[in-house]
Design an enzyme around this catalytic site. Structure first.
Site, PDB file in Angstrom:
ATOM      1  N   LYS A 173      -5.166  -3.526   2.557  1.00  0.00           N
ATOM      2  CA  LYS A 173      -6.598  -3.421   1.975  1.00  0.00           C
ATOM      3  C   LYS A 173      -6.261  -2.358   0.533  1.00  0.00           C
ATOM      4  CE  LYS A 173      -9.468   0.411   1.446  1.00  0.00           C
ATOM      5  NZ  LYS A 173      -9.621   0.250   0.101  1.00  0.00           N
ATOM      6  N   GLU A 248       2.095   8.697   3.633  1.00  0.00           N
ATOM      7  CA  GLU A 248       2.291   9.691   1.731  1.00  0.00           C
ATOM      8  C   GLU A 248       1.045   9.925   1.539  1.00  0.00           C
ATOM      9  OE1 GLU A 248       5.112   9.070   1.660  1.00  0.00           O
ATOM     10  OE2 GLU A 248       6.781   8.120   3.051  1.00  0.00           O
ATOM     11  N   CYS A 282       2.529  10.502  -7.706  1.00  0.00           N
ATOM     12  CA  CYS A 282       2.409  11.555  -6.355  1.00  0.00           C
ATOM     13  C   CYS A 282       3.527  12.561  -6.741  1.00  0.00           C
ATOM     14  CB  CYS A 282       2.726  11.010  -4.958  1.00  0.00           C
ATOM     15  SG  CYS A 282       4.047   9.701  -5.345  1.00  0.00           S
ATOM     16  N   GLU A 379      -3.566  19.536  -7.088  1.00  0.00           N
ATOM     17  CA  GLU A 379      -2.716  18.945  -8.227  1.00  0.00           C
ATOM     18  C   GLU A 379      -3.435  18.475  -8.887  1.00  0.00           C
ATOM     19  OE1 GLU A 379      -2.209  15.292  -5.700  1.00  0.00           O
ATOM     20  OE2 GLU A 379      -1.437  14.752  -6.247  1.00  0.00           O
TER      21      GLU A 379
HETATM   22  P1  NAP Z   1      -7.190   7.742  -2.126  1.00  0.00           P
HETATM   23  O1  NAP Z   1      -8.566   8.409  -2.588  1.00  0.00           O
HETATM   24  O2  NAP Z   1      -7.136   8.877  -0.220  1.00  0.00           O
HETATM   25  O3  NAP Z   1      -7.462   6.491  -1.173  1.00  0.00           O
HETATM   26  C1  NAP Z   1      -6.719   5.569  -1.173  1.00  0.00           C
HETATM   27  C2  NAP Z   1      -7.283   4.767  -0.562  1.00  0.00           C
HETATM   28  O4  NAP Z   1      -7.185   5.160   1.046  1.00  0.00           O
HETATM   29  C3  NAP Z   1      -7.574   3.544  -1.204  1.00  0.00           C
HETATM   30  O5  NAP Z   1      -7.245   2.453  -1.018  1.00  0.00           O
HETATM   31  C4  NAP Z   1      -9.106   4.016  -0.914  1.00  0.00           C
HETATM   32  O6  NAP Z   1      -9.934   2.913  -0.439  1.00  0.00           O
HETATM   33  C5  NAP Z   1      -8.969   4.192   0.996  1.00  0.00           C
HETATM   34  N1  NAP Z   1      -9.332   5.504   1.626  1.00  0.00           N
HETATM   35  C6  NAP Z   1     -10.742   6.105   1.320  1.00  0.00           C
HETATM   36  N2  NAP Z   1     -11.812   6.527   1.568  1.00  0.00           N
HETATM   37  C7  NAP Z   1     -10.707   6.256   3.580  1.00  0.00           C
HETATM   38  C8  NAP Z   1     -11.089   5.994   4.480  1.00  0.00           C
HETATM   39  N3  NAP Z   1     -11.912   7.110   5.132  1.00  0.00           N
HETATM   40  N4  NAP Z   1     -10.343   5.150   5.783  1.00  0.00           N
HETATM   41  C9  NAP Z   1      -9.343   4.511   5.190  1.00  0.00           C
HETATM   42  N5  NAP Z   1      -9.431   4.323   4.822  1.00  0.00           N
HETATM   43  C10 NAP Z   1      -9.529   5.440   2.923  1.00  0.00           C
HETATM   44  O7  NAP Z   1      -6.768   8.426  -3.108  1.00  0.00           O
HETATM   45  P2  NAP Z   1      -6.187   8.338  -4.093  1.00  0.00           P
HETATM   46  O8  NAP Z   1      -7.237   9.108  -5.251  1.00  0.00           O
HETATM   47  O9  NAP Z   1      -6.687   6.178  -4.511  1.00  0.00           O
HETATM   48  O10 NAP Z   1      -5.214   7.816  -4.577  1.00  0.00           O
HETATM   49  C11 NAP Z   1      -4.148   9.233  -5.542  1.00  0.00           C
HETATM   50  C12 NAP Z   1      -3.595  10.253  -4.385  1.00  0.00           C
HETATM   51  O11 NAP Z   1      -2.943   9.162  -3.742  1.00  0.00           O
HETATM   52  C13 NAP Z   1      -3.267  11.256  -5.355  1.00  0.00           C
HETATM   53  O12 NAP Z   1      -3.050  13.172  -4.297  1.00  0.00           O
HETATM   54  C14 NAP Z   1      -1.609  11.202  -4.644  1.00  0.00           C
HETATM   55  O13 NAP Z   1      -0.845  12.471  -5.178  1.00  0.00           O
HETATM   56  C15 NAP Z   1      -1.740  10.186  -3.958  1.00  0.00           C
HETATM   57  N6  NAP Z   1      -0.197   9.970  -3.211  1.00  0.00           N
HETATM   58  C16 NAP Z   1       1.001  10.207  -3.220  1.00  0.00           C
HETATM   59  C17 NAP Z   1       1.673   9.419  -2.649  1.00  0.00           C
HETATM   60  C18 NAP Z   1       3.204   9.369  -2.122  1.00  0.00           C
HETATM   61  O14 NAP Z   1       3.573   8.435  -1.522  1.00  0.00           O
HETATM   62  N7  NAP Z   1       3.070  10.403  -1.402  1.00  0.00           N
HETATM   63  C19 NAP Z   1       2.236   7.562  -3.686  1.00  0.00           C
HETATM   64  C20 NAP Z   1       0.760   7.771  -4.350  1.00  0.00           C
HETATM   65  C21 NAP Z   1      -0.095   8.350  -4.241  1.00  0.00           C
HETATM   66  P3  NAP Z   1     -11.048   2.605  -2.024  1.00  0.00           P
HETATM   67  O15 NAP Z   1     -10.833   3.493  -2.849  1.00  0.00           O
HETATM   68  O16 NAP Z   1     -11.850   2.159  -1.479  1.00  0.00           O
HETATM   69  O17 NAP Z   1     -12.198   3.928  -1.715  1.00  0.00           O
END
Ligand code: NAP
Length: 476
Positions: A173, A248, A282, A379
Site C-alpha cells: 500500500k 523504519e 528520514c 523533525e
Molecule cells: P506517515 O504519515 O506515517 O504515512 C506513512 C504510510 O502509513 C502511508 O502509506 C500512510 O497512508 C500509512 N498510514 C497512515 N495511517 C495508518 C494506519 N493507522 N495504519 C496503517 N497505515 C497507515 O508518514 P509520511 O508522512 O508519509 O512519511 C514521513 C515520515 O517517514 C517522516 O517521519 C520520516 O522520517 C519517516 N521516514 C522514515 C524512514 C526510515 O527509513 N526510517 C524513511 C523515510 C521516511 P496514507 O498516506 O494513505 O495516509
C-alpha cells in the site's frame, strides 16, 4: 490525466471511487488513483496466500532469476519512472549533488540486483557423533508493505524485493500522496512474477486500507516506513496475530562539527546532506552543532550556498531543489519557522514560501537557536536547518543523544580516529564520519530508540523476512 488502478492476483482492479494525485510543483492533479478499501485488502491477502504455496517452494535460483529480470525491466523503463517520481514527489530529475529522481530509480535498480544475489545459507552449529544441528531460514507468508511519500519507489523496492527474495508474497500500500511510480513498478513486476505474488492496494486519505493491513490476520509481517506516530498504531494493531514488524520511523539526526575542519570545504557537503530532497529524507542531517570557534564562518558559508541554490520545477534540468511534497508538510515547515522566529532564531536566508503556484519554500538557515526550541527538537522534514553553537564536546554528544529518536548521526573532523570514537558514542542506528545519510544495499540500516525496530538491507535485512527453524538430527 493518468489513471492508477490496483493490481490483485495478476489482474488490474478499478474501484468505484478515485482520488486525485497532486503534482506539488503546480498544486494540481495529474493522476486519479483507485480508492480501495478493506475488502480489496482481503482480496489481495487471499491472492497472496494462494500464491505463497508456489512461490515459497520455487527454487532459489529461479527466484533470483526473476528478480534480476525485474531489475532489468526497471532499467528499461528508467526515463518513464523518473518522470513519474518527479511528478508525484516534486524532486528534481537530477537534483542537488545528483540526489533526485534519477538516483531514486537508479538506486531501485541497484538494490534489486544486489538483493537478488543475497543468500541465507543453512548454518551448521554442531556436526559430531552425537548429533547434527542446523539453522534454516523459512519465509513468513504474506508480507504487508506500507510506504511513505518521500522516496516512494525506492522504499517500495527496499520492502518488496527482500520479502520476495526470501520466498514471501506481498501486498503493498503506497502513500495516498505518491502511489504512481509504485503502481507502475507493480505492473512491470506482474509481467514477470506469477499472479498473486505481488499485489497493490491503493487508498485515499483516511481510508481503511492501512489499518486493515495492520490488523489483518492473514498478514504475517508488516514492513512500514513512515512517521513514529503511525508506527505506534501499526504495532498496536498488529498485536492480534503477533505480527513480525520492521519499522523504519522518523529521525532528528544530529551532525557535530569539530573545530579542526576546513569550513569552506565542509560546508557544501553539510548543505548537501541536509537539503537534498528538501530535507524530506528520514536520515537527512536535521540539527547541526558547530563549535563556537568556527560558528559564524560556518553559518555565513551555509547561508551563501543556500541563497545560490536553484529552486524550481523538478522537470527543469537546472533545478536543484523542487517543491515540498505536500501542502500539509509545507504548513508544518511554516509553523516551525514561525516558532523559530518567535524563539529568537536569526534567519540568515530564506524563511518564506515562494509566491505563485506549487508548494515551494526557500532553503533556510537559522542561527542562535538551542535545544528546547521546536525547530531543534522536532523533525522538520523540510528545507529548514537550525545551526546550534557548542563549546564542549562531551556536552554536545549528550545534547545530540537527548532526542527520543536515534536514526543516524555524524561527526565532522580531520582527525578520523577521534571522530570514529565520538561517532560510536552517538545513540543511533548508523553513525557516519564526514558523511551523513549515505546508505548502501549491503550494509544494515535501521533506527534505535523511537526511530524504529529492525534493520533493512544486506543479509541482516533479508533475515528479517524469515523465521528460524532449528533442525536437530540425533545420530546415536
Ligand atoms: P506517515 O504519515 O506515517 O504515512 C506513512 C504510510 O502509513 C502511508 O502509506 C500512510 O497512508 C500509512 N498510514 C497512515 N495511517 C495508518 C494506519 N493507522 N495504519 C496503517 N497505515 C497507515 O508518514 P509520511 O508522512 O508519509 O512519511 C514521513 C515520515 O517517514 C517522516 O517521519 C520520516 O522520517 C519517516 N521516514 C522514515 C524512514 C526510515 O527509513 N526510517 C524513511 C523515510 C521516511 P496514507 O498516506 O494513505 O495516509
Amino acid at each position: 490525466m493518468k489513471n492508477i488502478t490496483m493490481l490483485i492476483d495478476g489482474q488490474l482492479v478499478v474501484a468505484t471511487a478515485t482520488f486525485p494525485v497532486i503534482n506539488p510543483a503546480t498544486g494540481e492533479a495529474f493522476a486519479q488513483a483507485a480508492a480501495g478499501n478493506a475488502a480489496h485488502v482481503d482480496a489481495a491477502v487471499d491472492a497472496a496466500k494462494r500464491a505463497f504455496s508456489g512461490w515459497s517452494k520455487t527454487p532459489d535460483a529461479e527466484r533470483q532469476r526473476l528478480l534480476h529480470a525485474l531489475g532489468a525491466a526497471l532499467e528499461a523503463h528508467m526515463p518513464e519512472l523518473m518522470e513519474l517520481v518527479t511528478l508525484e514527489t516534486g524532486k528534481p530529475l537530477a537534483g542537488l549533488n545528483g540526489v533526485g529522481a534519477g538516483m531514486e530509480v537508479g538506486g531501485s535498480i541497484a538494490w534489486t540486483h544486489v538483493t537478488a544475489d543475497l543468500t541465507l545459507p543453512v548454518e551448521v552449529l554442531q556436526d559430531n557423533a552425537e548429533a547434527r544441528v542446523e539453522i534454516h531460514r523459512k519465509p513468513l507468508g504474506v508480507v504487508g508493505s506500507i510506504t511513505p511519500w518521500n522516496w516512494p519507489l525506492m522504499i517500495a523496492i527496499w520492502h518488496v524485493i527482500p520479502a520476495l527474495r526470501a520466498g514471501n508474497t506481498v501486498v503493498i500500500k503506497p502513500s495516498e500522496l505518491s502511489p504512481v511510480a509504485t503502481a507502475r513498478f507493480v505492473e512491470l513486476a506482474n509481467a514477470i512474477l506469477p499472479p498473486g505474488v505481488l499485489n497493490l492496494v491503493t487508498g485515499a486519505a483516511g481510508s481503511d486500507v492501512g489499518p486493515a493491513m495492520a490488523s489483518h490476520p492473514g498478514i504475517a509481517k508488516i514492513v512500514f516506513t513512515g512517521s513514529t506516530a503511525t508506527g505506534r498504531k501499526i504495532m498496536a494493531a498488529g498485536a492480534g496475530n503477533l505480527k513480525r514488524l520492521t519499522l523504519e520511523l522518523g529521525g532528528n539526526d544530529a551532525g557535530i562539527v569539530l573545530p579542526d575542519v576546513d569550513v569552506k570545504a565542509v560546508a557544501p557537503k553539510l548543505f548537501g546532506v541536509t537539503f537534498h530532497n528538501n530535507g524530506q529524507t528520514c536520515a537527512c542531517l536535521k540539527r547541526l552543532y558547530v563549535h563556537a570557534s568556527i560558528y559564524e564562518e560556518m553559518c555565513a558559508e551555509l547561508a551563501r550556498i543556500a541563497a545560490s541554490t536553484v529552486v524550481g520545477d523538478g522537470l527543469l534540468p537546472e533545478t536543484q531543489l523542487g517543491p515540498i511534497q505536500n501542502a500539509m508538510q509545507l504548513a508544518k515547515v511554516e509553523e516551525l519557522a514561525a516558532d523559530a522566529r518567535a524563539s529568537g532564531g536569526r534567519f540568515l536566508c530564506g524563511g518564506k514560501r515562494r509566491a505563485g503556484p506549487g508548494y515551494f519554500y526557500e532553503p533556510t538557515i537559522v542561527a542562535d537557536l538551542s535545544d528546547g526550541s521546536r525547530l531543534v527538537d522536532e523533525e522538520p522534514f523540510g528545507p529548514l536547518l537550525p545551526v546550534i553553537k557548542y563549546s564542549d564536546v562531551d556536552e554536545v554528544i549528550a545534547r545530540a543523544n537527548r532526542s527520543l529518536n536515534g536514526l543516524g548521526g555524524s561527526i565532522w573532523s580531520t582527525d578520523l580516529v577521534r571522530a570514529a570514537e565520538l561517532a560510536q558514542r552517538l545513540e543511533c542506528g548508523t553513525a557516519w564520519v564526514n558523511e551523513h545519510g549515505a546508505v548502501q544495499p549491503d550494509a544494515p540500516f535501521g533506527g534505535v530508540k523511537q526511530s524504529g525496530i529492525g534493520v533493512e538491507f544486506g543479509s541482516h535485512g533479508l533475515a528479517e523476512y524469515t523465521s528460524i527453524q532449528t533442525l536437530k538430527i540425533m545420530k546415536s
